[in-house]
Design an enzyme around this catalytic site. Structure first.
Site, PDB file in Angstrom:
ATOM      1  N   HIS A 157      -1.211   2.886  -2.479  1.00  0.00           N
ATOM      2  CA  HIS A 157      -2.211   3.740  -1.831  1.00  0.00           C
ATOM      3  C   HIS A 157      -3.298   4.128  -2.842  1.00  0.00           C
ATOM      4  O   HIS A 157      -4.495   4.067  -2.547  1.00  0.00           O
ATOM      5  CB  HIS A 157      -1.561   5.013  -1.285  1.00  0.00           C
ATOM      6  CG  HIS A 157      -1.031   4.883   0.103  1.00  0.00           C
ATOM      7  ND1 HIS A 157       0.057   4.115   0.403  1.00  0.00           N
ATOM      8  CD2 HIS A 157      -1.441   5.440   1.277  1.00  0.00           C
ATOM      9  CE1 HIS A 157       0.316   4.208   1.702  1.00  0.00           C
ATOM     10  NE2 HIS A 157      -0.592   4.996   2.254  1.00  0.00           N
ATOM     11  N   HIS A 204       5.535   9.319  -4.032  1.00  0.00           N
ATOM     12  CA  HIS A 204       5.287   8.791  -5.376  1.00  0.00           C
ATOM     13  C   HIS A 204       5.328   9.900  -6.408  1.00  0.00           C
ATOM     14  O   HIS A 204       5.037  11.061  -6.109  1.00  0.00           O
ATOM     15  CB  HIS A 204       3.916   8.097  -5.448  1.00  0.00           C
ATOM     16  CG  HIS A 204       3.891   6.752  -4.802  1.00  0.00           C
ATOM     17  ND1 HIS A 204       4.476   5.649  -5.367  1.00  0.00           N
ATOM     18  CD2 HIS A 204       3.351   6.346  -3.623  1.00  0.00           C
ATOM     19  CE1 HIS A 204       4.292   4.602  -4.568  1.00  0.00           C
ATOM     20  NE2 HIS A 204       3.624   4.998  -3.503  1.00  0.00           N
TER      21      HIS A 204
END
Length: 388
Positions: A157, A204
């Site tokens: 991302h 993350h």
């Protein structure tokens, strides 16, 4: 150095960010569930990590609910980060990114798709080669489950957001008149929001996000001097369509094998297929002499945001989005039926599409078709409807 990297990889650092943004585990929010929250940073040597001391009742509650329950205390931030995280999902790629082609400049979209494909492939492969885990839950609240089986580093991302924002920023000055400082501010804001959203959603670590942004920036810097040469090769070479289809298909089939199934191979094939279809489509448009690029002396003025222009943009979005989603559904259905029949697999077997011999060709065919329709057909439909 290793201690600093370990700190950036620590799950508690992510959990602390979530709590400061108002996203709190129900267990952590209850005063009868233990003492104060553990402080961030790696535990000292010889000192037990408070994260290892779990209440058995918490484990039972977590099992009963399927995953830890959480409480949202800042709804504006919650929706902002969920929307930002959506900028890295398929729905955004298949609906909003093509609007650059339809309403701004196909040249910019071509550059964007090329860099997005390269950056995402590098990121996906690195995940399955490095095999670094995602943050632990608990203490982290995880708001997404589809990609939880994937490895963590780097954050694709963060890589995609950096590549998309800064590819447009670096390519646009020669095509469209705008204030570079404003464009830089927008690029920094969008990429930062997407990066922070990966921490907020618990998918993350800080290290994953930082590495993702830095790797993407490095790829942009290394390839930037060759963008013009690649444009000419992509649009004029006779071998361009053959290479655009064969190389991504080869990379899809040779994707690193994983010990457990995750969505990375399928997602990578999706990206490579979309890039392949778009590349062939742009080559076809160049041969036909109809590229739908802005007319007049470049850079052209930025389109005026009038009511009429916004209405035309909305019409293009609806028609184009319907065309791409319809293409996706039709190509997916037909390719799966053909592959199930070829391999003698019953249609009721939902797990069969995870097999490489089925997953790779059906996703590649589906998204190659989407890329072709987007780059060749959609603008011609706009011309017929009088909305280009």
């Amino acid at each position: 150095m290793l201690r600093r990297l370990s700190y950036l990889q620590d799950s508690e650092l992510v959990a602390r960010f979530q709590r400061r943004c108002g996203l709190v585990l129900v267990e952590a929010a209850r005063p009868d569930r233990g003492g104060p929250e553990p402080r961030g940073g790696p535990p000292e040597e010889g000192r037990p990590d408070p994260r290892d001391e779990k209440d058995p009742s918490e484990d039972q509650e977590r099992t009963a609910c399927g995953r830890p329950r959480y409480e949202v205390r800042n709804w504006p931030l919650h929706f902002l980060f969920l929307l930002s995280a959506g900028l890295g999902h398929e729905v955004f790629y298949i609906t909003c990114l093509p609007c650059i082609h339809w309403s701004l400049d196909p040249f910019l979209c071509r550059r964007l798709v090329n860099m997005w494909t390269l950056v995402m492939y590098v990121g996906q492969v690195m995940k399955d080669v490095l095999k670094l885990p995602r943050p632990l839950s608990p203490p982290v609240v995880k708001l997404e489950t589809r990609v939880d089986a994937e490895y963590g580093l780097p954050s694709t991302h963060a890589m995609a957001a950096t590549a998309i924002s800064f590819t447009v920023l670096l390519s646009a000055p020669s095509r469209i008149q705008f204030q570079f400082e404003v464009g830089l501010l927008i690029a920094l804001t969008l990429s930062s929001l997407v990066c922070l959203s990966r921490l907020y959603t618990g998918m993350h670590s800080v290290l994953d996000v930082v590495c993702g942004a830095l790797i993407s920036a490095a790829i942009l810097l290394l390839t930037y001097p060759y963008w013009e040469a690649f444009d000419r090769l992509q649009l004029t070479s006779r071998v361009s369509p053959v290479a655009a289809l064969s190389l991504p298909l080869l990379l899809s089939y040779t994707y690193p094998a994983a010990a457990r199934y995750s969505t990375t191979r399928g997602d990578t094939t999706t990206i490579l297929g979309a890039g392949a279809g778009s590349s062939v489509g742009y080559w076809v448009n160049q041969q036909l002499g109809q590229t739908f690029e802005p007319r007049g002396r470049l850079p052209v003025p930025f389109p005026a945001m009038t009511a009429g222009a916004l209405a035309l943009g909305a019409a293009r979005f609806l028609v184009g989005g319907a065309a791409l989603l319809g293409t996706r559904q039709a190509a997916k259905t037909l390719s799966l039926r053909a592959l199930y029949s070829w391999y003698g697999v019953p249609r009721s077997d939902g797990d069969a599409r995870r097999r490489r011999e089925i997953e790779v060709p059906y996703k590649f065919v589906t998204y190659t078709a989407v890329g072709l329709v987007n780059s060749i057909l959609v603008n011609r439909v706009f011309v017929l409807l009088g909305i280009l």
